[in-house]
Structure formats: structure tokens, C-alpha cells
Design an enzyme around this catalytic site. Sequence first.
Site, PDB file in Angstrom:
ATOM      1  N   ASN A   1      17.130   4.647  20.974  1.00 39.36           N
ATOM      2  CA  ASN A   1      18.579   4.764  20.929  1.00 39.36           C
ATOM      3  C   ASN A   1      18.984   6.227  20.705  1.00 39.36           C
ATOM      4  O   ASN A   1      18.128   7.115  20.618  1.00 39.36           O
ATOM      5  CB  ASN A   1      19.134   3.841  19.836  1.00 39.36           C
ATOM      6  CG  ASN A   1      20.500   3.293  20.179  1.00 39.36           C
ATOM      7  OD1 ASN A   1      21.326   3.982  20.760  1.00 39.36           O
ATOM      8  ND2 ASN A   1      20.727   2.045  19.812  1.00 39.36           N
TER       9      ASN A   1
ATOM     10  N   HIS B   1       3.963  22.382   8.357  1.00 33.93           N
ATOM     11  CA  HIS B   1       3.637  23.762   7.984  1.00 33.93           C
ATOM     12  C   HIS B   1       2.658  23.774   6.815  1.00 33.93           C
ATOM     13  O   HIS B   1       2.651  22.853   5.991  1.00 33.93           O
ATOM     14  CB  HIS B   1       4.911  24.522   7.605  1.00 33.93           C
ATOM     15  CG  HIS B   1       5.864  24.660   8.745  1.00 33.93           C
ATOM     16  ND1 HIS B   1       5.748  25.648   9.693  1.00 33.93           N
ATOM     17  CD2 HIS B   1       6.922  23.907   9.122  1.00 33.93           C
ATOM     18  CE1 HIS B   1       6.709  25.511  10.591  1.00 33.93           C
ATOM     19  NE2 HIS B   1       7.430  24.461  10.265  1.00 33.93           N
TER      20      HIS B   1
ATOM     21  N   GLY C   1      16.945   2.687  12.055  1.00 32.69           N
ATOM     22  CA  GLY C   1      17.714   3.925  12.170  1.00 32.69           C
ATOM     23  C   GLY C   1      17.406   4.945  11.090  1.00 32.69           C
ATOM     24  O   GLY C   1      17.287   4.620   9.917  1.00 32.69           O
TER      25      GLY C   1
ATOM     26  N   LYS D   1       2.168   7.562   5.201  1.00 31.59           N
ATOM     27  CA  LYS D   1       0.779   7.114   5.331  1.00 31.59           C
ATOM     28  C   LYS D   1       0.744   5.917   6.279  1.00 31.59           C
ATOM     29  O   LYS D   1       1.771   5.324   6.600  1.00 31.59           O
ATOM     30  CB  LYS D   1       0.162   6.766   3.981  1.00 31.59           C
ATOM     31  CG  LYS D   1       0.854   5.634   3.256  1.00 31.59           C
ATOM     32  CD  LYS D   1       0.198   5.392   1.910  1.00 31.59           C
ATOM     33  CE  LYS D   1       0.897   4.241   1.189  1.00 31.59           C
ATOM     34  NZ  LYS D   1       0.295   3.933  -0.078  1.00 31.59           N
TER      35      LYS D   1
ATOM     36  N   ARG E   1       6.764   1.665   1.995  1.00 33.19           N
ATOM     37  CA  ARG E   1       5.765   0.764   1.408  1.00 33.19           C
ATOM     38  C   ARG E   1       5.972  -0.633   1.944  1.00 33.19           C
ATOM     39  O   ARG E   1       7.077  -1.021   2.337  1.00 33.19           O
ATOM     40  CB  ARG E   1       5.843   0.785  -0.102  1.00 33.19           C
ATOM     41  CG  ARG E   1       7.148   0.216  -0.631  1.00 33.19           C
ATOM     42  CD  ARG E   1       7.409   0.597  -2.081  1.00 33.19           C
ATOM     43  NE  ARG E   1       8.672   0.072  -2.547  1.00 33.19           N
ATOM     44  CZ  ARG E   1       9.877   0.450  -2.175  1.00 33.19           C
ATOM     45  NH1 ARG E   1      10.024   1.386  -1.252  1.00 33.19           N
ATOM     46  NH2 ARG E   1      10.965  -0.091  -2.674  1.00 33.19           N
TER      47      ARG E   1
END
Length: 186
Positions: A85, A115, A142, A166, A180
Site C-alpha cells: 500500500n 550503520h 501499517g 529478530k 514479540r
Amino acid sequence: MEKTEKQKMLAGELYLASDPELAADSKRARRLLRMYSATTEEQPDLRSQILNDLFGKVGAKVEIVPPFHCDYGSNIYAANGLYMNYGCVILDCNTVHIGENVLCAPYVQIYTAYHPTDPEIRQSGLELAAPIKIGNNVWIGGGAIICPGVTIGDNTTIGAGSVVVKDIPPKVVAVGNPCRIIRYLT
């Protein structure tokens, strides 16, 4: 033989994004993105052709609602049924593999680039990138952010506004910052 900056980038090693080859690749992507943004929904064949030129690989049925932004495009491998979207961003300084039937709500951000945390290295202009893999039948809500090096398993839902730092396994609902698991699907 010494690696090019592009080879270093794709290998997950420190690299200089200002390298002439990478700058030319980025310029090519920006040109194609401008062309894509100038298309309308009445031009599905032209949109498809531009995505085929931009991406490393693209499935037959892919819809990306402009505006869309990416660094190079050529490191994005999208399977059939991708829907993105408004306002999605993919920083594809490393590979991004997107499975079949992936849905991305507005402003989803997929970042392979990062970085160095060491300030001296960071000041040198060197950057890093790690690949991202998104499985089949994934829904990303979103404003979610997918961070470098993450894999999201098949049939998973990532809640809106989540920051995925992760790997997330298959068949779960995962939300939050950091993202999570809140529910396992059967």
C-alpha cells in the site's frame, strides 16, 4: 582479487555507498521510481514493466501503490501476489526476498541497511547491510519496521507499528516494539 563495494555490500561487509557503481545503480532506481510514480491505476501493464526492470525478480501478479521508494530495486525478489500500500520503503542494500501473497499496509519499512555502532567507523562513511526474508502469506501492518537480518516465517501477521528486530517464526501473530509473539496459530 579485491571485492567491489557492491560485492562487500551484498556480503554484509563494511562498504562505501558513495562508490561510483553503487551511485549509478541508485540513480537508475530513482529514475525508474519516478516513472513508476507517474503512472496511474489505468496503466497496469506499464507498472508491471517498470517493476520488472527495477526488481531483481518480480512475480506475475504484484501491486505496489505509489509512492514507493527503494535504494536499488535490483536486490528485491518479490514472488506472486505481493501487495504494498501507499508509502512503503525498502532499503535494499542487501537482498530482500518476499514470498507469495504478502500484504503490506501503508508505510511499511523494510531496512537491510544499517550503520556501525562504533562512532569512528560510522564517521568514516562505511555502512553495513543484512538480508531480509519474508515468507509466504505474511501480513505486515501499517507503519511496521522490519530491521536488517530478519526472517519472518510463513503465515505470520506482524501488527501495525511493530519494530521487528529478530526472526519471527511461521504461523504466529507478533506485535510491539520490540516485536514479540502474542499468539500461535494452528
